[in-house]
Design a protein around this motif. Structure first.
Motif, mmCIF file in Angstrom:
data_model
loop_
_atom_site.group_PDB
_atom_site.id
_atom_site.type_symbol
_atom_site.label_atom_id
_atom_site.label_comp_id
_atom_site.label_asym_id
_atom_site.label_seq_id
_atom_site.Cartn_x
_atom_site.Cartn_y
_atom_site.Cartn_z
ATOM 1 N N GLY A 293 0.836 -1.191 0.000
ATOM 2 C CA GLY A 293 0.000 0.000 0.000
ATOM 3 C C GLY A 293 0.870 1.239 0.000
ATOM 4 N N ALA A 294 0.236 2.413 0.149
ATOM 5 C CA ALA A 294 0.995 3.666 0.158
ATOM 6 C C ALA A 294 0.286 4.692 1.036
ATOM 7 C CB ALA A 294 1.153 4.218 -1.252
ATOM 8 N N PHE A 295 1.096 5.464 1.791
ATOM 9 C CA PHE A 295 0.575 6.655 2.453
ATOM 10 C C PHE A 295 0.181 7.658 1.364
ATOM 11 C CE2 PHE A 295 3.605 5.274 5.873
ATOM 12 C CZ PHE A 295 2.672 5.118 6.897
ATOM 13 N N LYS B 160 -8.818 10.321 -6.375
ATOM 14 C CA LYS B 160 -9.758 10.260 -7.506
ATOM 15 C C LYS B 160 -9.060 10.574 -8.821
ATOM 16 C CE LYS B 160 -13.838 11.447 -4.759
ATOM 17 N NZ LYS B 160 -14.846 12.499 -4.456
ATOM 18 N N ILE B 161 -8.143 11.551 -8.808
ATOM 19 C CA ILE B 161 -7.421 11.918 -10.033
ATOM 20 C C ILE B 161 -6.565 10.756 -10.526
ATOM 21 C CG2 ILE B 161 -5.586 13.411 -10.942
ATOM 22 C CD1 ILE B 161 -6.635 15.603 -9.006
ATOM 23 N N ILE B 162 -5.876 10.107 -9.583
ATOM 24 C CA ILE B 162 -4.940 9.034 -9.965
ATOM 25 C C ILE B 162 -5.672 7.716 -10.161
ATOM 26 C CG2 ILE B 162 -2.922 7.708 -9.200
ATOM 27 C CD1 ILE B 162 -2.028 10.198 -7.631
ATOM 28 N N GLY B 163 -6.673 7.452 -9.314
ATOM 29 C CA GLY B 163 -7.409 6.194 -9.392
ATOM 30 C C GLY B 163 -6.856 5.145 -8.459
ATOM 31 N N THR B 164 -7.009 5.352 -7.138
ATOM 32 C CA THR B 164 -6.509 4.387 -6.158
ATOM 33 C C THR B 164 -7.663 3.854 -5.314
ATOM 34 O OG1 THR B 164 -6.149 5.882 -4.257
ATOM 35 C CG2 THR B 164 -4.446 5.826 -5.970
ATOM 36 N N ASP B 165 -7.419 2.756 -4.647
ATOM 37 C CA ASP B 165 -8.371 2.210 -3.671
ATOM 38 C C ASP B 165 -8.063 2.893 -2.346
ATOM 39 O OD1 ASP B 165 -10.104 0.711 -2.163
ATOM 40 O OD2 ASP B 165 -8.795 -1.042 -2.064
ATOM 41 N N HIS B 166 -8.800 3.972 -2.061
ATOM 42 C CA HIS B 166 -8.417 4.862 -0.964
ATOM 43 C C HIS B 166 -9.151 4.538 0.334
ATOM 44 C CE1 HIS B 166 -6.482 8.354 0.632
ATOM 45 N NE2 HIS B 166 -7.623 8.942 0.968
ATOM 46 N N HIS B 167 -8.404 4.604 1.433
ATOM 47 C CA HIS B 167 -8.950 4.337 2.766
ATOM 48 C C HIS B 167 -8.694 5.562 3.649
ATOM 49 C CE1 HIS B 167 -9.142 -0.099 1.977
ATOM 50 N NE2 HIS B 167 -8.176 0.238 1.121
ATOM 51 N N VAL B 168 -9.740 6.077 4.258
ATOM 52 C CA VAL B 168 -9.618 7.206 5.185
ATOM 53 C C VAL B 168 -9.762 6.670 6.604
ATOM 54 C CG1 VAL B 168 -10.561 9.429 5.906
ATOM 55 C CG2 VAL B 168 -10.574 8.791 3.484
ATOM 56 N N ARG C 260 -3.738 0.949 11.983
ATOM 57 C CA ARG C 260 -4.893 0.703 11.131
ATOM 58 C C ARG C 260 -4.501 0.112 9.775
ATOM 59 N NH1 ARG C 260 -9.310 3.870 12.417
ATOM 60 N NH2 ARG C 260 -10.343 2.760 10.707
ATOM 61 N N MET C 261 -3.361 0.541 9.243
ATOM 62 C CA MET C 261 -2.931 0.045 7.929
ATOM 63 C C MET C 261 -2.611 -1.441 7.963
ATOM 64 S SD MET C 261 -0.624 3.200 6.491
ATOM 65 C CE MET C 261 -0.227 2.382 4.971
ATOM 66 N N GLY D 270 4.040 -4.558 12.895
ATOM 67 C CA GLY D 270 4.392 -5.573 11.912
ATOM 68 C C GLY D 270 4.193 -5.158 10.477
ATOM 69 N N ILE D 271 4.498 -3.880 10.163
ATOM 70 C CA ILE D 271 4.483 -3.466 8.760
ATOM 71 C C ILE D 271 5.850 -2.881 8.397
ATOM 72 C CG2 ILE D 271 2.008 -3.036 8.700
ATOM 73 C CD1 ILE D 271 2.582 -0.063 8.793
#
Length: 637
Positions: free
Chosen positions: A258-260, A306-314, A350-351, A501-502
């Motif tokens: 994933g990515a920040f 939205k611009i890039i197109g990611t599966d975003h989690h808030v 959370r990640m 553990g990440i």
């Protein structure tokens, strides 16, 4: 992200038990496996977070010829290419892991040449069983932590201090100079740690420890600031190419990635390149949401997603609890004063529910000029020869009722800071408790001990690049890169991620990206009052012209609202419940802390004297960290 520990020439009968305790103390860093090697007073231990070669990458790892034993924390991203190169020279490999490459590289090329070839983040120990030589090394920027101690001709090492505290010979005596540095900056200045017997192993160094008792510590790489002229268009093209190339290596993983995504420049550019350059087909991105709009960047992150197109989690973070505060502070084996460790810890927690490996934008500010204080350093140093400063101070005080306390505070600092020489100025721009503050705040006995030590700015000066003729801004950027990056920011990320553990990967700190940024003209980093000019221009061209010009917000926490409810009472009890001469009162004066706490407890008033609201809660947070550390370890002063 793993945990390593061990010792050399330690003949104590219970050495095996001690090594086991060292390894167990790092279990949070490696929940996927553990291993121990013990032979003739040499011990190597490992806790594993499995990321690459999950089936056969267990450690300690013995080389195919049985000569070398390796424990390793991190990733060698170019291990596939290195393995091909080594195989062509006759090396034989029994696993698909990057760990095995380390010992073979040392064997074929020697440690210094091998380290220059490694493209990754690492802290490792390699034992040559034939020569009874131990090698320790750490990556260029200190992404991966390593601490060590030498006692009675024995050498001990570990990923975290807590492992070394299991060694009976290592004392719990505090280093007064480091405690002073913490009060000044919010972190200790390496190579010292808060503990007298333990040191931070320096980034970009390796040590060779031989059977005759000789220990040799050497630097293998150094930041070289040398501006080379180029155009903005060419630089945009080049930085995109360098970052995209780095990302191709950084996504190598056998587990979910994933990515920040803060919505800021650095993380957004990395996510854009991951998707638009076809490096990954899809990517999950993560952002923190605060109820306080002054700290909440989630709308910007959602827009970029939205611009890039990611599966975003808030990930929403509400007010804090005493349990969370204590848990976070206890993760550090030293007092730690960067309050952004709180949201970093919580988002890591959370990640972990979604991914095991994370791409982060850390390092972009230090390489490409992302802090206001970089620009301010040039302005303030340029005022050094300004005449009549004493007269100006008097006039400023006289008109303070007319201009207000915020402006008076700001202008007073400008006059005060402009009197300093360069190393002291750099320190002042990072200072939380000034020398004057400490004169009134510290107990008489502790103040007397502090006065025998060198001031923090002298220790900081060791990290200013020795590039003659370099501009003030570049010198300060170099110091930020050499010191603050690994002593504060990377440490914060390592502690937070390892607790859950990440593994966090930082493409901006790739070898090629670092070397590229070091040669950029300063005008492409800071231009017409705009920080990170080059990265902002790349952002504006590819993602959003409007968002690309947004002021840097930083990753902070709304401490006032976060400390509502039970937290306010807890902080008061934490700071004030000890009797005179115990806990925090061994170091600081109760009356001074009480006055600070009264200002902290009244967020509705704007009368904070010459302190900003941020400075007040930052000082309270630092004192909470100091008190928590003293209570847990009861160090000797």
């Amino acid at each position: 992200m793993c945990g390593i520990s061990g010792f050399y020439n330690y003949q104590r009968p219970e050495a095996g038990d001690i090594l086991g305790r060292m390894n167990t103390s790092l279990s949070h860093r490696g929940p996927d496996g553990e291993g121990i090697f013990l032979e003739d007073g040499i011990g190597l231990a490992h806790r594993r977070l499995a990321i690459i070669d999950i089936a056969t990458g267990y450690q300690p790892m013995t080389s195919s010829d049985g000569r070398y034993v390796t424990v390793f924390n991190g990733e060698i991203y170019n291990y596939i290419e290195l393995k091909e190169e080594l195989s062509a020279q006759g090396s034989v490999f029994k696993t698909s892991s990057d760990t095995e490459v380390i010992a073979e590289a040392l064997k074929v090329w020697g440690i210094e040449k091998a380290l220059v070839k490694f493209r990754g983040m690492f802290a490792f120990a390699v034992l040559d069983r034939k020569d009874r030589t131990l090698y320790l090394a750490r990556d260029r920027t200190g992404i991966k932590p390593l601490y060590w101690a030498e006692k009675n001709k024995s050498v001990f090492f570990a990923s975290e201090i807590k492992a070394l505290l299991n060694v009976p010979e290592i004392s719990r005596k505090a280093d007064v100079s480091s405690m002073n540095d913490f009060l000044t900056l919010g972190f200790t200045i390496p190579p010292k740690s808060i503990w007298k017997d333990m040191k931070c192993f320096p980034p970009a160094h390796y040590a060779v420890i031989k059977a005759n008792g000789e220990t040799c510590l050497r630097r293998y790489w150094e930041l070289n600031l040398s501006e080379k002229e180029t155009s903005l268009d060419q630089a945009v093209e080049d930085v995109e190419e360098k970052l995209a190339d780095a990302l191709k290596y950084h996504v190598r993983s056998d587990v979910p990635l994933g990515a920040f995504l803060s919505g800021g420049i650095d993380s957004s550019l990395l996510v854009y390149l991951l998707k638009k350059k076809g490096i990954v087909d899809k990517i999950s991105t993560f952002n923190v949401k605060f109820s306080d709009n002054a700290f909440d960047e989630s709308p910007y992150a959602e827009e970029v997603s939205k611009i890039i197109g990611t599966d975003h989690h808030v990930l929403e973070i509400s007010e804090g609890t005493p349990e969370i505060l204590e848990k976070i502070l206890l993760q550090y084996d030293e007092p730690f004063g960067d309050s952004s460790c709180i949201p970093t810890y919580l988002i890591s927690q959370r990640m972990r529910e979604h991914v095991k490996t994370v791409i982060s934008g850390d390092g972009g500010d230090e390489l490409f000029g992302g802090y206001d204080r970089i620009r301010n350093s040039r302005i303030l140093y340029g005022l050094k020869n300004l005449p009549f400063k004493s007269l100006a101070s008097g006039m400023l005080l006289a008109i303070s009722p007319m201009i207000g306390k915020d402006r008076y505070r700001k202008y007073s600092k400008v006059i005060s800071f402009s009197k300093a020489e360069l190393p002291e100025l750099f320190c002042l721009l990072h200072t939380y408790f000034s020398e004057k503050d400490k004169e009134s705040m510290l107990t008489s006995s502790f103040l007397e001990a502090v006065r025998k030590e060198s001031p923090s700015w002298k220790s900081m000066s060791e990290y200013i690049p020795e590039n003659r003729g370099a501009r003030v801004e570049n010198l300060m950027l170099g110091m930020e890169f050499n010191l603050n990056l690994h002593a504060d920011y990377l440490r914060k990320v390592d502690i937070a991620s390892s607790a859950h553990g990440i593994e966090v990967r930082v493409p901006f700190l790739d070898n090629e990206v670092i070397d590229f940024s070091a040669q950029l003209p300063l005008k492409l980093k800071i231009s017409s009052g705009e920080d990170k000019h080059l990265l902002r221009e790349a952002f504006r061209r590819h993602i959003s012209p409007g968002l690309g010009s947004r002021k840097k917000q930083g990753f902070g926490i709304p401490f006032d609202s976060w400390c509502n409810g039970r937290m306010r009472g807890h902080i008061k009890d934490l700071l004030f419940s000890d009797p005179a001469g115990e806990g925090l009162w061994r170091v600081v004066d109760r009356k001074e802390v009480l006055a600070l706490h009264e200002a902290f407890s009244s967020p509705s008033t704007r009368d904070y004297g010459l302190l900003s609201r941020h400075q007040i809660y930052q000082r309270i947070f630092m004192l909470c960290g100091l008190q928590t550390w003293i209570r847990k370890f009861n160090p000797e002063f």
